[in-house]
Write a protein that holds these residues in place. Sequence first.
Motif, PDB file in Angstrom:
ATOM      1  N   UNK A 177      58.093 -12.232  23.921  1.00 20.42           N
ATOM      2  CA  UNK A 177      58.806 -12.957  22.875  1.00 20.42           C
ATOM      3  C   UNK A 177      58.774 -12.181  21.564  1.00 20.42           C
ATOM      4  N   UNK A 178      59.953 -12.062  20.955  1.00 17.19           N
ATOM      5  CA  UNK A 178      60.085 -11.455  19.636  1.00 17.19           C
ATOM      6  C   UNK A 178      60.758 -12.470  18.724  1.00 17.19           C
ATOM      7  N   UNK A 179      60.215 -12.689  17.551  1.00 15.91           N
ATOM      8  CA  UNK A 179      60.796 -13.618  16.587  1.00 15.91           C
ATOM      9  C   UNK A 179      61.441 -12.857  15.440  1.00 15.91           C
ATOM     10  N   UNK A 180      62.641 -13.330  15.054  1.00 17.73           N
ATOM     11  CA  UNK A 180      63.414 -12.698  13.990  1.00 17.73           C
ATOM     12  C   UNK A 180      63.891 -13.753  13.004  1.00 17.73           C
ATOM     13  N   UNK A 181      64.080 -13.333  11.763  1.00 17.37           N
ATOM     14  CA  UNK A 181      64.813 -14.153  10.807  1.00 17.37           C
ATOM     15  C   UNK A 181      65.661 -13.227   9.949  1.00 17.37           C
ATOM     16  N   UNK A 182      66.714 -13.793   9.359  1.00 17.35           N
ATOM     17  CA  UNK A 182      67.612 -12.946   8.577  1.00 17.35           C
ATOM     18  C   UNK A 182      68.478 -13.752   7.640  1.00 17.35           C
ATOM     19  N   UNK A 183      69.228 -13.023   6.820  1.00 23.60           N
ATOM     20  CA  UNK A 183      70.147 -13.646   5.869  1.00 23.60           C
ATOM     21  C   UNK A 183      71.507 -12.970   5.927  1.00 23.60           C
ATOM     22  N   UNK A 184      72.517 -13.716   5.531  1.00 20.36           N
ATOM     23  CA  UNK A 184      73.851 -13.160   5.349  1.00 20.36           C
ATOM     24  C   UNK A 184      73.858 -12.294   4.089  1.00 20.36           C
ATOM     25  N   UNK A 185      74.999 -11.723   3.771  1.00 22.75           N
ATOM     26  CA  UNK A 185      75.078 -10.647   2.777  1.00 22.75           C
ATOM     27  C   UNK A 185      74.590 -11.067   1.392  1.00 22.75           C
ATOM     28  N   UNK A 186      73.449 -10.528   0.996  1.00 17.78           N
ATOM     29  CA  UNK A 186      72.891 -10.816  -0.329  1.00 17.78           C
ATOM     30  C   UNK A 186      73.721 -10.190  -1.436  1.00 17.78           C
ATOM     31  N   UNK A 187      74.504  -9.160  -1.115  1.00 18.41           N
ATOM     32  CA  UNK A 187      75.358  -8.533  -2.131  1.00 18.41           C
ATOM     33  C   UNK A 187      76.422  -9.498  -2.633  1.00 18.41           C
ATOM     34  N   UNK A 188      76.839 -10.402  -1.758  1.00 19.06           N
ATOM     35  CA  UNK A 188      77.809 -11.423  -2.138  1.00 19.06           C
ATOM     36  C   UNK A 188      77.126 -12.754  -2.445  1.00 19.06           C
ATOM     37  N   UNK A 189      75.787 -12.724  -2.487  1.00 18.04           N
ATOM     38  CA  UNK A 189      74.977 -13.917  -2.736  1.00 18.04           C
ATOM     39  C   UNK A 189      75.224 -14.992  -1.682  1.00 18.04           C
ATOM     40  N   UNK A 190      75.422 -14.541  -0.444  1.00 17.01           N
ATOM     41  CA  UNK A 190      75.558 -15.451   0.687  1.00 17.01           C
ATOM     42  C   UNK A 190      74.212 -15.713   1.358  1.00 17.01           C
ATOM     43  N   UNK A 191      73.160 -15.100   0.851  1.00 14.18           N
ATOM     44  CA  UNK A 191      71.836 -15.311   1.421  1.00 14.18           C
ATOM     45  C   UNK A 191      71.291 -16.673   1.008  1.00 14.18           C
ATOM     46  N   UNK A 192      70.647 -17.350   1.940  1.00 15.23           N
ATOM     47  CA  UNK A 192      69.998 -18.633   1.680  1.00 15.23           C
ATOM     48  C   UNK A 192      68.529 -18.480   2.060  1.00 15.23           C
ATOM     49  N   UNK A 193      67.770 -17.931   1.144  1.00 17.34           N
ATOM     50  CA  UNK A 193      66.364 -17.658   1.418  1.00 17.34           C
ATOM     51  C   UNK A 193      65.558 -18.933   1.614  1.00 17.34           C
ATOM     52  N   UNK A 194      65.995 -20.015   0.958  1.00 14.07           N
ATOM     53  CA  UNK A 194      65.248 -21.273   1.072  1.00 14.07           C
ATOM     54  C   UNK A 194      65.387 -21.907   2.455  1.00 14.07           C
ATOM     55  N   UNK A 195      66.385 -21.478   3.218  1.00 15.35           N
ATOM     56  CA  UNK A 195      66.565 -22.033   4.567  1.00 15.35           C
ATOM     57  C   UNK A 195      65.618 -21.401   5.578  1.00 15.35           C
ATOM     58  N   UNK A 196      65.001 -20.287   5.212  1.00 13.89           N
ATOM     59  CA  UNK A 196      64.257 -19.526   6.208  1.00 13.89           C
ATOM     60  C   UNK A 196      62.932 -20.158   6.643  1.00 13.89           C
ATOM     61  N   UNK A 197      62.117 -20.704   5.740  1.00 17.93           N
ATOM     62  CA  UNK A 197      60.852 -21.276   6.230  1.00 17.93           C
ATOM     63  C   UNK A 197      61.051 -22.335   7.302  1.00 17.93           C
ATOM     64  N   UNK A 198      62.015 -23.223   7.101  1.00 16.17           N
ATOM     65  CA  UNK A 198      62.283 -24.244   8.105  1.00 16.17           C
ATOM     66  C   UNK A 198      62.803 -23.647   9.393  1.00 16.17           C
ATOM     67  N   UNK A 199      63.661 -22.623   9.272  1.00 17.39           N
ATOM     68  CA  UNK A 199      64.208 -21.992  10.474  1.00 17.39           C
ATOM     69  C   UNK A 199      63.108 -21.314  11.284  1.00 17.39           C
ATOM     70  N   UNK A 200      62.181 -20.672  10.593  1.00 19.50           N
ATOM     71  CA  UNK A 200      61.067 -20.024  11.294  1.00 19.50           C
ATOM     72  C   UNK A 200      60.181 -21.071  11.957  1.00 19.50           C
TER      73      UNK A 200
END
Length: 313
Positions: A177-200
């Motif tokens: 098992x490998x676990x990953x997390x990621x964000x959409x393009x931060x250059x366009x400010x499409x990243x939602x960093x606050x969504x990541x803890x719950x997703x993990x």
Amino acid sequence: MSRRPAHPALTALGAVGAVGVACAVWGIGIERYLFTVREATAAALPPGSAPLRVLHISDAHMAPWQRRKQQWLASLADLEPDLIVNTGDNLGHRDGLAGLRRAFEPFAGVPGVFVHGSNDVHGPTPKNPLLYFAGPSKTHVAPEHLDTSALDAFLSDELGWADLNNTAASVQLGGRRLDFFGVSDAHREWDDLDALPGAIARLGERDAATPLLGVTHAPYQRVLNRFTDLGAQAIFGGHTHGGQVCLPFYGTLVANCDIPLKQAKGLSAWTHGGRSIPLNVSAGIGHSIYAPVRFACRPEATLLTLTARDTPA
């Protein structure tokens, strides 16, 4: 009758012009086709883990007529990677998916993950390259919308890669098992960093042998710092093109984000909050169709072998 010697200023101007022409011929006509595989090794996995061969591909900016790029990408399947990490900007034209299919179909069945860059959603637009020296680029005209749904269906449904845009996913690799997390393009400010803890957290319980890896298109410092805080054991990014046009013996001039220039391409260590973890930023494979040049920055994919650390993270 003797000739008058040329004025030194005219001689110098002519020499500069000749060098400029030679550089343009090299960058436009030669180097942008000199595709290369950069190989590196990083100790990033939990102690006792078996090595993991990761093919990191980024910034293909694919147009349908770019056959040499498509053939080279397809040939990378011969490297037999364990995993593909795709850090976005796959499309470079409204019909780019046709070329992307030719390039990526040999990877069907190889586990993988991906995130979006802006050019997975919007088509490229002409830009004045000198504006990159004033800071990260901005969009000044209404962009053409690309068929992102068709791209995602190809990557997810046909190739079987996990979509990490502002979320997390587990990938099974030979019973591992490998676990990953990621964000959409931060250059366009499409990243939602606050969504990541719950997703993990929704991935479920993780044991000490399960790696946690972060994936972003644009390696902005806010993203890298948050990924580090969330426990990423390695981070993959793209977007910078390694500067695309660099100075020999000096390196990157612009990164199109706020990452330190010395870390705008290649493998380095990102340090934040008392932790230091491997960061691999791909210099990318392509370029905008409006800026068809590479200079002192060959197009690349990375074969990154992740090995076990001696101690826990």
